[in-house]
Write a protein that holds these residues in place. Structure first.
Motif, short mmCIF file in Angstrom:
data_model
loop_
_atom_site.label_atom_id
_atom_site.label_comp_id
_atom_site.label_asym_id
_atom_site.label_seq_id
_atom_site.Cartn_x
_atom_site.Cartn_y
_atom_site.Cartn_z
N GLY A 1 31.20 40.48 35.85
CA GLY A 1 32.57 41.13 35.96
C GLY A 1 33.38 40.89 34.53
O GLY A 1 32.93 40.88 33.52
N GLY A 2 34.82 41.11 34.83
CA GLY A 2 35.57 41.17 33.51
C GLY A 2 36.39 42.57 33.51
O GLY A 2 35.93 43.70 34.21
N ALA A 3 37.63 42.32 33.16
CA ALA A 3 38.32 43.69 33.21
C ALA A 3 39.13 43.56 31.92
O ALA A 3 39.60 42.31 31.48
N THR A 4 39.43 44.53 30.93
CA THR A 4 40.12 44.37 29.73
C THR A 4 40.97 45.37 29.54
O THR A 4 40.78 46.75 29.96
N ARG A 5 42.42 45.22 28.97
CA ARG A 5 43.36 46.20 28.71
C ARG A 5 43.15 46.55 27.14
O ARG A 5 43.32 45.35 26.34
N ILE A 6 43.36 47.78 26.75
CA ILE A 6 43.27 47.81 25.56
C ILE A 6 44.34 49.16 25.20
O ILE A 6 44.76 50.09 25.98
N ASP A 7 45.23 48.97 24.19
CA ASP A 7 46.32 49.83 23.67
C ASP A 7 45.87 50.52 22.34
O ASP A 7 45.73 49.85 21.45
N ASP B 1 39.00 37.72 34.16
CA ASP B 1 37.84 37.50 34.72
C ASP B 1 37.35 37.96 36.26
O ASP B 1 36.58 37.77 36.90
N VAL B 2 38.06 38.91 36.50
CA VAL B 2 38.07 39.44 37.88
C VAL B 2 36.74 40.00 37.90
O VAL B 2 36.19 40.75 36.91
N ARG B 3 36.22 39.70 39.09
CA ARG B 3 34.61 40.25 39.33
C ARG B 3 34.91 41.46 40.33
O ARG B 3 34.84 41.14 41.70
N SER B 4 34.64 42.57 39.69
CA SER B 4 34.80 43.98 40.55
C SER B 4 33.84 44.56 40.47
O SER B 4 33.45 45.45 39.53
N PRO B 5 32.65 44.39 41.28
CA PRO B 5 31.17 45.01 41.00
C PRO B 5 31.13 46.55 40.68
O PRO B 5 30.52 47.00 39.97
N SER B 6 31.99 47.09 41.59
CA SER B 6 31.63 48.79 41.65
C SER B 6 32.63 49.72 41.98
O SER B 6 32.61 50.74 41.99
N GLU C 1 36.88 42.68 44.98
CA GLU C 1 36.34 41.71 44.04
C GLU C 1 35.54 40.95 45.25
O GLU C 1 35.64 40.91 46.63
N LYS C 2 34.47 40.52 44.58
CA LYS C 2 33.36 39.59 45.17
C LYS C 2 32.96 38.52 44.08
O LYS C 2 32.58 38.76 43.40
N LEU D 1 40.54 42.34 48.27
CA LEU D 1 41.42 43.06 47.45
C LEU D 1 42.22 42.25 46.67
O LEU D 1 42.83 41.41 47.02
N THR D 2 42.01 42.55 45.27
CA THR D 2 42.67 41.69 44.37
C THR D 2 43.60 42.40 43.30
O THR D 2 43.32 43.60 43.14
N ALA D 3 44.98 41.91 43.42
CA ALA D 3 45.97 42.56 42.45
C ALA D 3 46.17 41.53 41.16
O ALA D 3 46.31 40.52 41.24
#
Length: 529
Positions: A422-428, A443-448, A464-465, A477-479
């Motif tokens: 998983g993982g998510a990143t913000r880039i500016d 570290d959010v785990r959003s598979p697909s 998320e899972k 559902l994760t916010a």
């Protein structure tokens, strides 16, 4: 006959009997909503984590409204013509959120792209094993108001006859990508290589129906010797149409898996096309007033149409496509639909497929940009050897958000409590355009899933899972706060394979509901009273 790997074969064999019944009986008749059943273990997981969020609108303005699309937020899988993945209204804030669902078919039934007509009714395409179903759903009850059966895809026939369900999971054709036009009509390409424009009028008795207004046959330009139940061993070429979108002049553009790029003139029916030899297109594409952005498994393109409708390449940029297809990717190339963004609407962003770490790539748009100035930044994301995405970026202002899908391949990937890294990143992008900076990592785990941003409340929505030592497959559902990357809340939606979203997007409705396409249908999450 292709034999699936052992871990995929087990899931395929388990589905064969049910599939046979589905294929013989066809789709279920139009009826009231039926909840998707929960797999065992749902009483052993937390139903809710975190706390309700406070709406904090994100400053700035969204993409320009496309003249031939439904209003931004409700026109297609990526919410608008620019592919921003943003909605101008609020999603659920996590205040006593309630979950409902609709089971579409005995097996399968995933509702991928979700759009909304002017009255807020859901217009969606749901994938069953007997064929895709174009459906009109009530936004509150999820009951089916109207249904239209689309032709079965060749990948379904191949999957059943060869016991290789990867054929289905890596097929993006047949109507999965469609758009709602400025008159609330569905425009899609079906598995026969026809582009259809379909309205949904209400009859005198109050019932709804789908009605095909236009049918443009592309088979004079697109090879169509495809697998079917009456043609199991074709000798020719089959080139499925992946996606359709309109340009600013009203032409309908279409792309095929084997690199064909074409247009339909709705006024005359004239068809035009070119071929990008040796290149594959598995994603949708994006449109703005300055042209059409298409990514293949080799390069990113800027297109415009000539006066007679022939697609013309304005510019082309190759990227690092790596040495193979990663687990979590459909093919060896970028998994993203291009994002057209920027405070002055000057950038286009994709990801590459570099071997060690995937990169977010930001380019300047426009035919007149010198080659030396085209690339704005190249930012590596996620961990070494575990980095890929097959979902579009989210873009707002000069910001981008990317999620990591590494490790997810199909419905059987995450059974028995498994998850992805998983993982998510913000880039500016910097205000002066001199480069890009990483703002936060989650570290959010959003598979697909295709995630979304509500610009009205400042929340990002992921599906998320997480790993579970008891082997329970629980989905949430994760916010996540767009500004900080911190989790706000997670709401449990369901357990088991039926609740795996398998590449379908999250879509935020005008009434504040978050809809998620899942393997067995569709899930809705909305705040309580």
């Amino acid at each position: 006959m292709t034999t699936p790997p052992p871990r995929r074969r087990a899931g395929a064999l388990a589905l064969v009997a049910a599939l046979a019944a589905t294929l013989l009986t066809g789709s279920a008749p139009v009826a009231q909503a039926e909840e998707i059943p929960l797999a065992p273990g749902f009483r052993l997981v937390a139903p809710y984590e975190g706390a309700p969020a406070t709406a904090r609108p994100v400053p700035g303005k969204g993409p320009a409204q496309h003249p031939y699309l439904a209003p931004n937020g409700r026109s297609g899988m990526h919410a608008d013509g620019a592919g921003s993945g943003t909605h101008p209204w609020s999603g659920p804030l996590g205040r006593d959120p309630r979950v409902t669902s609709e089971k579409i078919a005995a097996v399968g039934g995933e509702c991928a792209t979700v759009t909304f007509d002017a009255a807020g009714r859901l217009v969606t395409v749901c994938g069953t094993f007997s064929g895709f179903l174009l459906k009109l759903l009530d936004p509150r009850t999820l009951a089916t108001l109207a249904e239209y059966k689309l032709p079965q895809r060749s990948s379904t026939v191949e999957a059943v006859t060869r016991l290789d369900f990867e054929k289905i999971f890596k097929d993006t054709s047949g109507g999965a990508y469609f758009y709602l036009d400025d008159r609330d009509r569905v425009v899609l390409a079906d598995s026969r290589q026809h582009v259809l424009r379909i309205a949904h009028p209400q009859k005198a008795d109050g019932a709804w129906e789908f009605a095909v207004e236009n049918d443009w046959d592309l088979t004079s330009l697109v090879p169509h010797d495809c697998v079917s139940w009456t043609n199991l061993f074709p000798s020719g070429v089959c080139d499925p149409v992946t996606s359709v979108m309109p340009d600013w002049d009203g032409r309908i553009w279409w792309v095929t898996r084997l690199g064909r790029v074409g247009t339909v003139d709705p006024a005359t029916g004239a068809l035009r096309a070119i071929r990008l030899d040796g290149e594959e297109i598995q994603n949708s594409f994006s449109v703005a007033e300055d042209g059409v952005s298409i990514v293949t498994d080799h390069a990113l393109y800027g297109f415009r149409a000539d006066a007679d409708g022939v697609p013309h390449v304005q510019w082309r940029e190759t990227y690092d496509r790596g040495t193979g297809t990663k687990p979590g990717s459909v093919n060896q190339g970028s998994g993203t639909t291009p994002d057209l963004f920027g405070t002055e609407d000057q950038y286009v962003a994709i990801t590459d497929n570099a071997d060690d770490r995937m990169n977010v790539l930001v380019y300047r748009r426009g035919a007149g940009v010198p080659d030396s100035q085209r690339l704005v930044c190249k930012v590596p994301v996620f961990g070494s050897g575990a980095s890929t995405t097959d979902n579009s970026l989210i873009s707002w202002g000069n910001s981008l958000v990317v999620e990591n899908n590494y490790g997810y391949e199909n419905l059987g990937t995450l059974l028995l409590g498994r998850s992805v890294v998983g993982g998510a990143t913000r880039i500016d992008v910097r205000a002066d355009g001199s480069g890009c900076d990483t703002v936060w990592e989650s570290d959010v785990r959003s598979p697909s899933t295709v995630p979304k941003l509500s610009t009205a409340n400042g929340l990002l929505y992921f599906y998320e899972k997480r790993p579970n030592a008891w082997g329970i497959d629980a989905w949430y559902l994760t916010a996540v706060d767009f500004r900080t990357g911190r989790r706000a809340y997670s709401r449990f939606t369901g357990t088991g394979l039926s609740y795996d979203n398998n590449w379908a997007p999250i879509t935020l409705g005008p009434d504040g509901t978050a809809y998620v396409g899942v393997f067995n249908g569709i899930v809705a999450v909305r705040d309580g009273a």
